[in-house]
Design an enzyme around this catalytic site. Structure first.
Site, short mmCIF file in Angstrom:
data_model
loop_
_atom_site.label_atom_id
_atom_site.label_comp_id
_atom_site.label_asym_id
_atom_site.label_seq_id
_atom_site.Cartn_x
_atom_site.Cartn_y
_atom_site.Cartn_z
N ASN A 149 8.56 -19.13 15.20
CA ASN A 149 8.98 -19.34 16.60
C ASN A 149 7.84 -19.38 17.61
OD1 ASN A 149 8.60 -16.56 16.21
ND2 ASN A 149 10.05 -16.04 17.80
N GLU A 247 6.36 -6.61 13.32
CA GLU A 247 7.15 -6.95 14.51
C GLU A 247 8.35 -7.72 14.01
OE1 GLU A 247 6.88 -5.87 17.40
OE2 GLU A 247 4.85 -5.07 17.35
N CYS A 281 12.01 -13.11 19.76
CA CYS A 281 12.47 -11.76 19.42
C CYS A 281 12.71 -10.94 20.68
CB CYS A 281 11.49 -11.07 18.48
SG CYS A 281 9.80 -11.22 19.00
N GLU A 459 0.59 -4.37 19.11
CA GLU A 459 -0.27 -5.54 19.10
C GLU A 459 -0.79 -5.79 20.51
OE1 GLU A 459 0.62 -8.60 16.14
OE2 GLU A 459 2.71 -8.27 16.65
#
Ligand code: ADP
Length: 478
Positions: A149, A247, A281, A459
């Site tokens: 994505n 993630e 997400c 991150e």
């Protein structure tokens, strides 16, 4: 057929079986053919990364800076071309594709600077005559596994810090969108990285991904993708005592309070739930609305949704591109049927639409009359589908927002400082947005979530050092 794009192993481009990369806006358009690495080639890549580690881990900050800086410059100079490639292979609009490409350049720029700012600490020991130094060292070979994505931004936010801190990399982009990952590695290779420092192994999760995950020579594994795959990676990494950063999904709430500016709220939800075709997400999928403004909010939402332009990602007036492929579109449709069967009321969209070309076009869907117990409110759909849940007051809104297996992002529309402050403190999510969409983040600050959304250190920004380095404490008797 154009020349196939190959994998990079130990500084050499290596051939293999190829697969076509197909444009979801026009399935007759083949973006290119990309080699799929075998398990043996993936093992060669891991070996090459391991062999390259001692020298790269001792490279100077200026060497690392130079490569990251050159990559940032080239990505930025080619933003229109790479943004177009991104939109063609993934289906987000051209504006989103170019924007994501610029973001990748900014991330390399940030870590080019960080390479020059590596620090440690020197402090006195509690023992006389002894000095203590605390330093950060690279971890070793980092496995990088990315989803479809964000084909350039997610690889950038894993590769840039990995290299900045002196690690070597085995990188597997998502099988659906290898184009941007290939372009990024080509740029890094030509930017002067020594052979074996970055290795590209495109291909299947079950072959390439699994070989990376199973290798004890991969010292750290950073992954973005689904919860089930993340769970497999976490289990194997625990067995190998390896550092892991995951993630995964989200079921992000966006709360609309009675005191909200409804235009702001609607802007946030249209963007957060439907832009990038809902395939983020951090997308808002549970819209939690106080009774007092529920009907007014729904009216404004459905009016705005009627005007949304769904179409070819590359067309200048498109606001929402296609779904990424047939199986994701089928999943979205399955959930729309589940929602109806559960008693939710579909107030807009959800239908497939045809355009001039064959593609996976779907109108964004909004359900009303939802409860937080419905499957459409609990399971990640990963498409342009949002559920509206009515609540009595702020307290119920917060309770519903937190009643989820996930905890990535949570948003609220309110003009009340009291409620905004309370929500920031009490939302069980890694990122909280006030009068902003749940999706859309800065690159210089931490990204990540709680519960089933994330596992391991954050991150991005300076927090990336937590994962991509390991701390050493040295004592010296002078
Ligand atoms: P999604 O396709 O929804 O993004 P996945 O978790 O299936 O989520 O995929 C994310 C990435 O993980 C992709 O690059 C995929 O190829 C890879 N992958 C899938 N299965 C495995 C596996 N068993 N081991 C390692 N990587 C995998």
């Amino acid at each position: 057929m154009s020349e196939p794009k190959l994998n990079l192993v130990g500084g050499d481009w290596v051939a293999g079986d190829t697969a076509p990369n197909i444009n979801p806006s026009d399935t007759s358009d083949i973006v290119g053919h990309y080699a799929r690495a075998s398990a043996a080639q993936t093992q060669d890549a891991i070996d090459a990364a391991k062999a390259a580690f001692p020298a790269w881990s001792r490279s100077t900050p200026l060497e690392r800076h130079a490569v990251l800086r050159a990559a940032a410059d080239e990505i930025l100079a080619r933003k229109d071309e790479l943004g177009r490639l991104l939109s063609r292979e993934e289906g987000k609009t051209l504006a989103e594709g170019v924007g994501e490409t610029v973001r990748a350049a900014q991330i390399f720029d940030f870590f080019a600077g960080e390479a020059l700012r590596l620090t440690g600490e020197v402090l006195p020991s509690i023992r006389p005559g002894v000095g203590v130094e605390i330093t950060r060292e690279p971890v070793g070979v980092v496995g990088v596994i990315t989803p479809w994505n964000f084909p350039i931004a997610i690889p950038a936010w894993k590769l840039a810090p990995a290299l900045c801190y002196g690690n070597t990399v085995v990188f597997k982009p998502a099988d659906l969108v290898p184009g941007c990952g290939w372009a990024l590695v080509d740029i890094l290779h030509r930017a002067g990285l020594p052979e074996g420092v970055v290795n590209l192994v495109m291909g299947r999760g079950s072959v390439v991904g699994q070989t990376i995950v199973d290798s004890p020579d991969v010292s750290a594994l950073t992954f973005t993708g689904s919860v089930p795959t993340g769970a497999v990676l976490a289990a194997k990494s625990a067995e190998l005592m390896r550092k892991v950063q995951l993630e995964m999904g989200g079921k992000n709430p966006f709360v609309v309070l009675a005191d909200a500016d409804l235009d702001v709220a609607v802007d946030c939800v249209i963007n957060g739930a439907f832009f990038s075709t809902g395939q983020r997400c951090t997308a808002s999928s549970r819209i939690i609305v106080e009774d007092a403004v529920h009907d007014a909010f729904l009216d404004k939402m459905t009016a705005r949704m009627a005007d949304l332009r769904v179409g070819d990602a590359l067309a200048p007036d498109t606001q929402i591109g296609p779904v990424v492929d047939e199986s994701q579109l089928a999943q979205n449709e399955k959930y729309i049927e589940i929602g109806k069967a559960e008693g939710a009321r579909l107030v807009a969209g959800g239908n497939r639409v045809s355009r001039e070309t064959e593609g996976y076009f779907q109108m964004p869907a909004l359900f009303a009359d939802c409860t937080n117990q419905m499957r459409i409110a609990r399971e990640e759909i990963f498409g342009p589908v949002a559920s509206v849940i009515a609540v009595r007051d702020y307290d119920e809104a917060l309770a519903v927002a937190n009643d989820t297996d996930f905890g990535l992002s949570a948003g609220i529309a309110t003009t009340s400082l009291k409620h905004a402050t309370h929500f920031k403190r009490n939302a069980e999510a890694g990122m909280v947005m006030v009068n902003l969409p749940t999706a859309g983040v800065d690159f210089h600050v931490p990204f990540g979530g709680r519960k089933a959304s994330s596992h391991g250190p954050r991150e991005q920004g300076r927090y990336a050092a937590e994962f991509f380095t390991t701390v050493k404490t040295a004592y010296t008797l002078a």
